[in-house]
Design an enzyme around this catalytic site. Structure first.
Site, short mmCIF file in Angstrom:
data_model
loop_
_atom_site.label_atom_id
_atom_site.label_comp_id
_atom_site.label_asym_id
_atom_site.label_seq_id
_atom_site.Cartn_x
_atom_site.Cartn_y
_atom_site.Cartn_z
N SER A 198 63.35 56.88 38.16
CA SER A 198 61.99 57.15 37.70
C SER A 198 62.03 57.55 36.23
O SER A 198 62.51 56.80 35.39
CB SER A 198 61.33 58.21 38.59
OG SER A 198 59.94 58.26 38.36
N GLU A 246 61.08 48.30 38.70
CA GLU A 246 60.23 48.90 39.72
C GLU A 246 59.27 49.85 39.03
O GLU A 246 59.43 50.15 37.85
CB GLU A 246 61.08 49.63 40.78
CG GLU A 246 61.89 50.81 40.25
CD GLU A 246 61.15 52.15 40.33
OE1 GLU A 246 60.35 52.35 41.25
OE2 GLU A 246 61.38 52.99 39.44
N HIS A 291 60.91 53.72 44.06
CA HIS A 291 60.09 54.77 44.66
C HIS A 291 59.72 54.50 46.11
O HIS A 291 59.01 55.29 46.72
CB HIS A 291 58.81 54.96 43.85
CG HIS A 291 59.01 55.58 42.51
ND1 HIS A 291 59.45 54.85 41.41
CD2 HIS A 291 58.85 56.86 42.06
CE1 HIS A 291 59.53 55.65 40.36
NE2 HIS A 291 59.17 56.87 40.73
#
Length: 307
Positions: free
Chosen positions: A116, A212, A277
């Site tokens: 992330s 992502e 995620h």
């Protein structure tokens, strides 16, 4: 794009430091994650400011200086074998320039784990340290604490990386074909935000790019992909692997967008490789060379993630 240095794998009794480079950490989840690490016969150490919260900006785990000091101290501690992020959120970019990269390099290769917002540090570790890093679930993350698949794949990567050299897609080829290259990437919005910064690589040329994101509307994903295209950052990329798009628009729209923006690159693109995620996220080593068979839906690493 060259292969990076692989850190040593972990063994029973290894000391691992937990740091918070980005957002504030829920204490209950942190304790649950630490219990899992102890169950793996690891010796976790929590950096002093992990549970801090910035006085004015509550989205940060304490001040930039304290987060950077925790990170530097953990990495440079010769008794520490791995530095694991507690969570993402936002803030890694704010503290990256406060790190002493010469000291980090001198401390030698160690395992580094996160995803992330930690994408910014994956880029920095590649460009400044030439080091393989692990894009995977974090110690205080819901997925790590509650999902057996995420736990077991990370554990295998840390202790027995030969056993997870092939990762299978749950989706299909958006553009079929074979490609070889060094793995890189992470969160799309962070890769776009990194453009032009001191720690970002100049391009993804020759790499297998993993993408992502989470909680982004399609037009925002479009803007990020378009920015990477216009900047020339995607010129020469060898292939593209898609992970999860949790809490984004319906996936059909995301798939259409990827084909619209990236299909013209003429490289293999495969979806649903299970990193990011989404629930049960798999661990992907950045900096290791691999082969993508988009038609078969497989990624095969040339070497184990860790030495």
């Amino acid at each position: 794009m060259k292969d990076l240095t692989r850190p040593p794998r972990l063994t029973a009794g290894a000391r691992v430091a937990v740091v918070a480079p980005s957002g504030p950490v829920p204490e209950e989840r942190l304790q649950a994650g630490l219990d899992i690490l102890r169950g793996w016969d690891l010796d976790p150490y929590v950096a002093p400011h992990v549970l801090d919260r910035h006085a004015r900006f509550g989205y940060l785990a304490g001040t930039d200086a304290d987060r950077a000091a925790d990170f530097l101290s953990a990495w440079c501690d010769p008794s520490v074998d791995a530095v694991l992020c507690a969570r993402g959120g936002y803030g890694a970019q704010r503290m990256a320039d406060l790190l002493d990269w010469e000291a980090l390099r001198a401390a030698g290769p160690k395992v580094f784990l996160g995803f992330s917002d930690i994408t910014a540090l994956h880029e920095a570790f590649a460009t400044r340290l030439g080091l393989v890093t692990l894009h995977g679930p974090m110690v205080a993350g819901i997925d790590f604490v509650k999902n057996a698949r995420a736990q077991e794949h990370l554990r295998a990567t840390l202790f027995d990386p030969e056993s997870v050299r092939t990762i299978a897609s749950a989706g299909r080829a958006l553009v079929p074909g074979h490609a070889e290259g060094v793995l890189l990437g992470g969160c799309l919005s962070l890769l776009a935000a990194e453009l032009g910064t001191p720690h970002a690589r100049p391009s993804a040329r020759g790499g297998l790019l993993c993408l992502e994101d989470v909680g982004e509307e399609t037009y925002r994903l479009d803007r990020c992909l378009t920015q990477l295209l216009r900047a020339g950052w995607l010129d020469g990329v060898a292939g593209i692997l898609l992970g999860s798009w949790a809490r984004c628009d319906p996936y059909d729209r995301v798939r259409d967008l990827v084909l619209d923006r990236l299909g013209g690159l003429g490289v293999p693109i495969a979806e649903e490789f299970g990193f990011g995620h989404g629930e049960g996220a798999l661990t992907i080593p950045f900096g290791v060379r691999g082969e993508l068979d988009a038609g078969a839906g497989t990624l095969t690493l040339d070497a184990p993630a860790l030495a």
